[in-house]
Write a protein that holds these residues in place. Structure first.
Motif, mmCIF file in Angstrom:
data_model
loop_
_atom_site.group_PDB
_atom_site.id
_atom_site.type_symbol
_atom_site.label_atom_id
_atom_site.label_comp_id
_atom_site.label_asym_id
_atom_site.label_seq_id
_atom_site.Cartn_x
_atom_site.Cartn_y
_atom_site.Cartn_z
ATOM 1 N N GLY A 132 23.167 24.271 20.425
ATOM 2 C CA GLY A 132 22.866 23.230 21.410
ATOM 3 C C GLY A 132 21.915 22.182 20.864
ATOM 4 N N VAL A 181 30.241 29.305 15.902
ATOM 5 C CA VAL A 181 30.578 28.379 14.815
ATOM 6 C C VAL A 181 31.141 27.053 15.313
ATOM 7 C CG1 VAL A 181 31.021 30.136 13.045
ATOM 8 C CG2 VAL A 181 32.874 29.465 14.594
ATOM 9 N N MET A 210 21.594 28.199 23.998
ATOM 10 C CA MET A 210 22.451 28.612 25.123
ATOM 11 C C MET A 210 21.837 29.773 25.902
ATOM 12 S SD MET A 210 26.345 28.398 23.656
ATOM 13 C CE MET A 210 26.521 30.103 23.962
ATOM 14 N N GLY A 229 19.738 26.710 17.380
ATOM 15 C CA GLY A 229 21.181 26.805 17.260
ATOM 16 C C GLY A 229 21.845 26.699 18.616
ATOM 17 N N GLY A 284 29.082 33.617 10.421
ATOM 18 C CA GLY A 284 29.291 34.566 11.505
ATOM 19 C C GLY A 284 28.679 34.027 12.787
#
Ligand code: TUI
Length: 318
Positions: A95, A143, A71, A93, A140
């Motif tokens: 996408g 998510v 992103m 992460g 964390g």
């Protein structure tokens, strides 16, 4: 399929990406401690990314990788930098890295996308991913919906490539459970925030130590990007604005600026203190090498304890 052989590491443990936190210095500390360290491209300029890769190369002779947060506006450029700099391992992460897979595979890079669902994991396998990281909503930061307990076995059943479990793992029993669910290794984020080598502000570390089990919440489930953080003034303000119908852009800017406040300024009230649900069980700041070694030893002990319980006794009377 032993992750230690696949990646050339001592423990089957990889570090979570952690944008704005995972520098070359931090990643190399994790690699030197026997895990797979990762530099987080998210939050870095392209120049900083190159510098951090150079620093990691100078600080460790062990394998390390780069996490690309899809992103982030630098993701396209970062996808070329990893090739140019000879990075051997990439995790992604937030996408779909599909459009980068062909060039990464051609460059000999091992690619491990983070998967929040079975359909996505299948898609990554068909793109030629070397494995997937099944990340549950206990994690964390950004998510998905499913818990690690539900997600990992369903992804394991759906793909043939190795699966690494993430979300909710900080102790031996949780790591053992990840293997029981079918994973070949684990990814740790929150647990490594308390590494001595982790460059976050000391107030951020202390907030994790002070947290109890119910002290995280997810912002952005309604109108933005779901992000798990510690409950504080900022979280309450975000959730209020979200309920009032704030737009995606406003909410995203609000979160990204706040992460900076938490990591660098130690502002525990207005900062976005990204942390997983395991925050409540973390009580000590320790060297990364101790965290990884003790986790591994504790996992083996948990297995021995598990083998002794009476449930395995077939002669048990009703
Ligand atoms: O990416 C993460 N965790 C993160 S990224 C981050 S930085 C950030 N800051 C503010 C707002 C948002 C992000 C902090 N933590 N974990 C991996 C992850 N990937 N979680 C969920 C996903 C995901 C979601 C959708 C992966 C793929 C996906 O696919 C969508 C599609 O295109 O099919």
């Amino acid at each position: 399929m032993d992750l230690r052989d696949i990646l050339g590491i001592k423990y089957p443990i990889i570090q979570g990406g952690m944008a704005n936190i995972a520098t070359g210095k931090f990643a190399s500390a994790i690699s030197n401690a026997g895990g797979l360290g990762l530099i987080a491209a998210g939050g870095m300029t392209i120049k900083q990314l190159r510098e951090n890769i150079a620093e990691a190369k100078s600080l460790t002779s062990k394998p390390f990788g780069v996490n690309i947060m899809l992103m982030h506006p630098n993701a396209n450029e970062a996808s070329d930098v990893v090739i140019e700099e000879g990075v051997k391992i990439v995790t992604t992460g937030a996408g779909n890295p599909g459009k980068y897979m062909v060039k990464w595979k051609k460059a000999g890079i091992k690619v491990f996308p983070i998967a929040p669902s079975v359909a996505y994991a299948r898609r990554m396998e068909s793109h030629g991913a070397d494995g997937v990281i099944a990340e549950g909503t206990e994690s964390g930061g950004h998510v998905g919906e499913l818990t690690t307990m539900a997600l990992v076995p369903q992804i394991c059943a759906a793909v043939k490539i190795p699966v690494i479990a993430a979300g909710g793992i900080a102790g031996g029993p949780q790591m053992l459970a990840a293997f029981a669910l079918g994973a070949v290794g684990v990814q740790l984020g929150t647990a490594l925030l308390l590494a001595e080598e982790c460059p976050i502000h000391t107030n951020y570390k202390q907030a994790i130590i002070n947290a109890k089990d119910t002290d995280t919440t997810v912002t952005g489930r309604i109108g933005g990007v779901p992000v798990r953080i510690l409950k504080n003034k900022m979280a309450r303000e975000y959730l209020k604005r979200e309920k009032e119908g704030a737009g995606l852009e406003e909410l995203e800017n609000f979160t990204l600026g706040s992460l900076h406040k938490a990591v660098f300024d130690g502002d525990i009230h207005n900062g976005s203190l990204m942390a997983g649900q395991v925050a409540g069980q973390l009580k000590e700041i320790r060297p990364a090498a101790v965290i990884l070694q003790e986790l591994y030893v504790e996992m083996k002990k948990s297995f021995d304890i598990l083998k002794q319980i009476s449930i395995w006794n077939d002669n048990h009377k009703e």
